[in-house]
Design an enzyme around this catalytic site. Structure first.
Site, PDB file in Angstrom:
ATOM      1  N   GLU A   1       0.837  -1.201   0.000  1.00  0.00           N
ATOM      2  CA  GLU A   1       0.000   0.000   0.000  1.00  0.00           C
ATOM      3  C   GLU A   1       0.874   1.254   0.000  1.00  0.00           C
ATOM      4  O   GLU A   1       0.864   2.048   0.942  1.00  0.00           O
ATOM      5  CB  GLU A   1      -0.965  -0.040   1.186  1.00  0.00           C
TER       6      GLU A   1
ATOM      7  N   GLU B   1      -9.034   4.576  -0.475  1.00  0.00           N
ATOM      8  CA  GLU B   1      -9.236   4.908   0.943  1.00  0.00           C
ATOM      9  C   GLU B   1      -8.117   5.782   1.504  1.00  0.00           C
ATOM     10  O   GLU B   1      -8.349   6.559   2.424  1.00  0.00           O
ATOM     11  CB  GLU B   1      -9.386   3.628   1.765  1.00  0.00           C
TER      12      GLU B   1
HETATM   13  C1  NOJ Z   1      -8.486  -2.110   5.261  1.00  0.00           C
HETATM   14  C2  NOJ Z   1      -9.326  -2.305   4.047  1.00  0.00           C
HETATM   15  O1  NOJ Z   1      -8.612  -2.020   2.881  1.00  0.00           O
HETATM   16  C3  NOJ Z   1     -10.526  -1.406   4.188  1.00  0.00           C
HETATM   17  O2  NOJ Z   1     -11.279  -1.429   3.009  1.00  0.00           O
HETATM   18  C4  NOJ Z   1     -11.323  -1.818   5.386  1.00  0.00           C
HETATM   19  O3  NOJ Z   1     -12.395  -0.938   5.568  1.00  0.00           O
HETATM   20  C5  NOJ Z   1     -10.462  -1.805   6.643  1.00  0.00           C
HETATM   21  N1  NOJ Z   1      -9.237  -2.514   6.420  1.00  0.00           N
HETATM   22  C6  NOJ Z   1     -11.171  -2.453   7.811  1.00  0.00           C
HETATM   23  O4  NOJ Z   1     -11.327  -3.818   7.593  1.00  0.00           O
HETATM   24 CA    CA Z   2      -6.233  -1.611   2.528  1.00  0.00          CA
END
Ligand code: NOJ
Ligand code: CA
Length: 610
Positions: free
Chosen positions: A78, A414
């Site tokens: 990431e 995210e």
């Molecule tokens: C990381 C994941 O990429 C994300 O999508 C998720 O909401 C969180 N972990 C919590 O599980």
């Molecule tokens: Ca992630």
């Protein structure tokens, strides 16, 4: 593509170690756009069990090429990409904050797939295919010799792999072309994987989904956890005695709201995160017993909500965050699957945030590689689709286990919510790197792009325009795509939302019209079983003009294009939400030119006129 041809020549070279009387074969497959090779060890009297202490594959390069790289790291992929010459690669210059598990293992190591460009304009991609029962391969740059050497992920003891003959390594792959579009269109990785073993794939449905999810990532909106209760004990905490937080996302009321929205706008599924006990104390503690994957919080009525969803033609999507306590997940997975079957779930999103238990194992090591496959197989046995986050990056295994519909396994959207984010070039590099191995659950479709909307003074933001968020549905291939923003943010912009509602996720044809890693990508795809096309173009931080040569349309037929473009004054940073929609007649003679804002994009739906 509805059909993919596998055209290659094969060469097998046999190596005989005379003193020990042991044999190793090297198998090469040469395709028009590159080659794969692997090491094979037959069952033989003098080679049964063995440990791999290292693999010395070398890729000798003709020069100090430009590279798009992320640091060599056994636990996470990431990262944002850095573009430098190979001799200038230095992992210590990359900011890893925002990832719980980051840690590069050498300043000069990078992850594969590695995308390079030579000064002569040749594009070279080095990766691997069919990673099974073996650790993931990273690459060490030997700067003196201008050579890349394989760097396998070690286990807790430092061993790279445990083998028993007959066995073989994954394929090491090199894809080469003087056209960048050929790299993103390559099917070499897929062709080096084994055909599907799933006899009845009818439950595997390409789909768009929404979720109780983005609200947990943006400030001040929703929580995974039900209560404030640090130091919970999974089996002894009395959940009914706790008071729910008003922002708990997975509440009956909120889930019903999402189901209604999905039903109204044609989404197949609703992902619900934070439905199960354990989120009060889930991350960062390297704790063994965190989730049991079967106990809902008191305000999530699993039976009633699944029935309600079913009555509206929608399915809930399961979420299993393992917090990387993988031993715990493996002990409980059968019960977790039973619960899913009892309530009619047919898809699960898994997650592996944090350091792995068994402690000392790595996300990219042989043990975890096998774990991810075990989960895919178990889910296949129960007719369940799998979307794995924080997984080892895919190497084409979705050919063999097509129920493993997507992975995250890279820096997703995210990060834009809670970190410095993904630079505008990010989505122009992913197709040349992470997506070479398979579909990515990038979670596009963010319309409310600046986090100060949720929290005054917050400077985080999505590093794209709104139109580029739409274009990602076409440029980032995945048979499962999320409409990631909150329903209320879509309700304010129904005209732009129409593209997300319309766009297909399954295709008969894909045309890569223009591409340059780190710069731009222009793609057109024909929806499966339909005469409609969808096209998208994205750019990095530079404004530019995308050109869509529509000569792939049926000659003589007329089409109506709806063009979701950046407004004239759009800019990813200063004015990301400005878009303009227009309609235009097009045909196979049309060459459509469209201006893209800095960090911008365009999405086009092209419908055949009756
Ligand atoms: C990381 C994941 O990429 C994300 O999508 C998720 O909401 C969180 N972990 C919590 O599980
Ligand atoms: Ca992630």
């Amino acid at each position: 593509m509805s059909k993919i041809a596998d055209r290659h020549n094969e060469l097998v070279v046999v190596f005989h170690q005379e003193k020990e009387d042991r044999v190793m074969r090297m198998r090469f497959r040469l395709f028009d756009d590159g080659l794969g090779f692997r090491y094979e060890f037959d069952k033989q009297p003098n080679l049964n069990y063995f440990q791999v202490t290292d693999e010395h594959t070398e890729f000798a390069l003709s020069g100090n090429h430009t590279a798009f790289w992320i640091p060599g790291d056994y636990d996470t992929n990431e990262y944002y990409y850095t573009k430098t010459r190979l001799l200038d690669v230095d992992a210590s210059t990359v900011d890893g904050t925002g990832i719980g598990t980051h840690g590069y293992f050498h300043n000069h190591a990078v992850q594969s797939p590695l995308m390079m460009k030579t000064d002569e304009g040749l594009y070279i991609n080095i990766f691997e295919a069919a990673l099974v029962d073996y650790p993931a391969m990273h690459l060490m740059i030997d700067k003196k010799r201008m050579v890349l050497t394989s760097s396998l992920t070690p286990d807790a003891l430092g061993t790279k792999a445990y083998m028993q003959t007959p066995h073989h390594t994954p394929w090491r792959t090199v894809i080469v072309s003087d056209k960048a579009t050929d790299i993103v269109a390559s099917k070499l990785i897929l062709n080096l994987n084994e055909p599907s073993g799933i006899e009845d794939p009818s439950y595997i449905r390409p789909q768009k989904y929404i979720g109780i999810w983005w609200g947990m990532h943006v400030p001040n909106t929703m929580s995974w956890n039900y209560a404030h209760e640090p130091n919970i004990r999974l089996e002894t905490t009395d959940w009914n005695a706790l008071q729910p937080l008003p922002q708990h996302g997975a509440s009956n009321k909120n889930v019903r709201r999402y189901i209604d929205f999905a039903a109204e706008h044609g989404f197949s599924s609703v992902l619900v995160e934070g439905w199960n006990v354990g989120w009060e104390d889930w991350a960062g503690n390297w704790k063994e017993e965190v989730f049991d994957f079967v106990t809902p919080y008191p305000d999530f009525d699993i039976k009633a909500l699944n029935e309600y969803a079913r009555s509206k033609g929608v399915k809930l999507m399961m979420h299993h965050e393992t917090s990387s306590s993988v031993t715990n997940y493996e002990r409980r997975i059968d019960k977790a699957i039973e619960l899913m079957q009892q309530h009619g779930y047919d898809a699960v999103k898994t997650g592996y945030v944090g350091w792995i238990i068994p402690r000392g194992e790595k996300h990219d090591g042989q043990w975890m590689v096998n774990h991810f496959i075990r989960v895919a197989e178990k889910m296949a046995g129960a007719r369940i689709m799998l979307n794995a986050h924080e997984a080892v990056r895919p190497t084409g295994l979705h050919r063999t286990w097509p129920n493993w519909v997507a992975c995250e396994a890279a820096r997703g959207n995210e990060f834009n919510a809670w970190s410095a984010g993904n630079p505008p070039a990010h989505e122009t590099i992913l197709p040349f790197t992470r997506l070479m191995g398979g579909p990515m659950d990038y979670t596009p479709g963010i319309f409310e792009l600046k986090m100060d909307y949720y929290q005054p003074g917050n400077t985080n933001q999505v590093h794209t325009t709104l139109a580029k968020q739409l274009a990602l549905y076409v440029t980032m291939y995945s048979p499962i795509q999320m409409a990631a923003d909150l329903p209320e943010n879509y309700e304010k912009r129904m005209d732009a939302f129409q593209f997300i509602k319309d766009v297909a996720v399954d295709w008969d044809d894909s045309r890569y019209l223009e591409a340059e890693p780190g710069e731009y990508l222009t793609v057109a795809r024909k929806a499966k079983g339909s005469n409609d096309w969808f096209a998208g173009a994205i750019t990095n931080e530079n404004a530019r003009t995308a050109t869509f040569d529509l000569s792939f349309l049926d000659p003589g037929a007329s089409y109506e294009a709806t063009i979701y473009a950046d407004a004239k004054n759009a800019h990813w940073q200063h004015n990301p939400g400005a878009y303009a929609i227009r309609r235009q007649k097009v045909n196979s003679k049309t060459v459509l030119k469209q201006a893209l804002a800095p960090g911008g994009g365009v999405a086009i739906s092209i419908k055949k006129s009756k």
